[in-house]
Design a protein around this motif. Structure first.
Motif, short mmCIF file in Angstrom:
data_model
loop_
_atom_site.label_atom_id
_atom_site.label_comp_id
_atom_site.label_asym_id
_atom_site.label_seq_id
_atom_site.Cartn_x
_atom_site.Cartn_y
_atom_site.Cartn_z
N ASN A 111 1.22 -3.14 0.32
CA ASN A 111 0.55 -2.02 0.98
C ASN A 111 0.93 -1.87 2.44
O ASN A 111 0.61 -0.84 3.05
CB ASN A 111 -0.97 -2.18 0.85
N THR A 112 1.59 -2.87 3.00
CA THR A 112 2.05 -2.77 4.39
C THR A 112 3.58 -2.73 4.46
O THR A 112 4.17 -3.03 5.49
CB THR A 112 1.51 -3.95 5.23
N ASN A 113 4.19 -2.37 3.34
CA ASN A 113 5.64 -2.14 3.31
C ASN A 113 6.45 -3.41 3.55
O ASN A 113 7.55 -3.36 4.09
CB ASN A 113 6.03 -1.07 4.34
N GLN A 129 -7.59 -6.42 7.01
CA GLN A 129 -8.03 -5.03 6.96
C GLN A 129 -7.77 -4.34 8.29
O GLN A 129 -7.32 -3.18 8.33
CB GLN A 129 -9.51 -4.96 6.59
N TYR A 134 -4.10 -3.70 8.62
CA TYR A 134 -3.68 -2.56 7.80
C TYR A 134 -4.00 -1.25 8.53
O TYR A 134 -3.17 -0.32 8.54
CB TYR A 134 -4.39 -2.58 6.45
N ALA A 135 -5.19 -1.17 9.15
CA ALA A 135 -5.56 0.04 9.90
C ALA A 135 -4.60 0.25 11.08
O ALA A 135 -4.17 1.38 11.35
CB ALA A 135 -7.00 -0.09 10.41
N TRP A 188 -1.50 -0.91 11.31
CA TRP A 188 -0.18 -0.57 10.74
C TRP A 188 -0.14 0.90 10.32
O TRP A 188 0.85 1.60 10.54
CB TRP A 188 0.09 -1.47 9.53
N THR A 189 -1.22 1.40 9.72
CA THR A 189 -1.29 2.79 9.27
C THR A 189 -1.18 3.75 10.45
O THR A 189 -0.52 4.79 10.36
CB THR A 189 -2.61 3.05 8.52
N GLN A 190 -1.84 3.42 11.57
CA GLN A 190 -1.81 4.30 12.74
C GLN A 190 -0.44 4.39 13.38
O GLN A 190 -0.13 5.38 14.05
CB GLN A 190 -2.83 3.80 13.78
N ARG A 191 0.38 3.36 13.15
CA ARG A 191 1.73 3.37 13.75
C ARG A 191 2.57 4.52 13.21
O ARG A 191 3.37 5.11 13.91
CB ARG A 191 2.43 2.03 13.47
N GLN A 192 2.44 4.81 11.91
CA GLN A 192 3.12 5.94 11.26
C GLN A 192 4.64 5.93 11.45
O GLN A 192 5.28 6.97 11.48
CB GLN A 192 2.56 7.27 11.77
#
Length: 205
Positions: free
Chosen positions: A109-111, A64, A67-68, A70-74
């Motif tokens: 979900n993490t590509n 989790q 994932y957070a 990874w999402t912030q990397r954009q």
């Protein structure tokens, strides 16, 4: 020990292997550097024991947090090949299937690309009786699964590979009988009696 066995085999195949201990990563506050290493990896292999038919809580938290991060990397980074190796204390390897599904969902979900999982049945007996004839065959099957994983990484295969089940060829009733004997032995080691294993400490609450 199974992880060490897999690492040795993959290094023999010519792969560069970097090991990451989730517990140490969280406790020593180095998750960010570990997450960055994961982002740069060509392949990720998650090795863990089955816990309540799914992932251990500490691994769930780690994923989790990843994932957070990874999402912030954009920047859409991803594309790693992901595998899972799950060992359970039941004789049936397929009990690990839900845990494999969770890793597959995390991958999407993490590509990343989930390739396949290795589902291991036998738990402690597999590790504690390696020298016996009936375990040697199982360990040979496990080596083949690890070799296939290494080949899949090296050759960047794209064909579909089904999850692999590896389990002991051992009578189910005898397996549970031996397992229960182990619990009784462990209780005695800790100064308890067999009846203490059936206590319900919260029944009066």
């Amino acid at each position: 020990m199974l992880t060490a066995r897999q690492e040795k085999l993959m290094k023999t195949e010519g792969l560069d292997v970097y090991s990451l201990d989730v517990r140490q990563s969280l406790m020593k506050g180095r998750t960010e550097s570990d997450f960055e290493a994961m982002l740069q990896a060509d392949a990720l292999v998650f090795n863990f024991p089955l816990y309540v038919f799914c992932l251990p809580g500490i691994l769930m938290r780690f994923l989790q947090d990843y994932y957070a991060y990874w999402t912030q990397r954009q920047d859409g980074v991803g594309g790693s090949r992901i595998y899972a190796v799950v060992n359970c204390g039941f004789p049936e390897a397929d009990i690990n299937r839900e845990a494999i599904r969770v890793i597959g969902s995390f991958s999407r979900n993490t590509n990343n690309v989930f390739r396949f999982g290795v589902m291991i049945g036998g738990g402690g007996m597999l590790l504690g009786a390696q020298g016996t004839p009936f375990v040697r065959k199982t360990m040979s099957e496990l080596n083949k699964a690890f070799s296939l994983m290494a080949e899949d990484i090296i050759k960047s295969r794209e064909d579909v590979v089904e999850n692999i089940s590896v389990a002991l060829n051992f009578p189910r009733k005898l397996y549970f009988f031996m397992g229960n004997k182990g619990w009784v032995s462990m209780a005695k080691t800790n100064g308890l009696k067999k009846k203490d294993l059936y206590c319900k400490p919260y029944s009066n609450l």
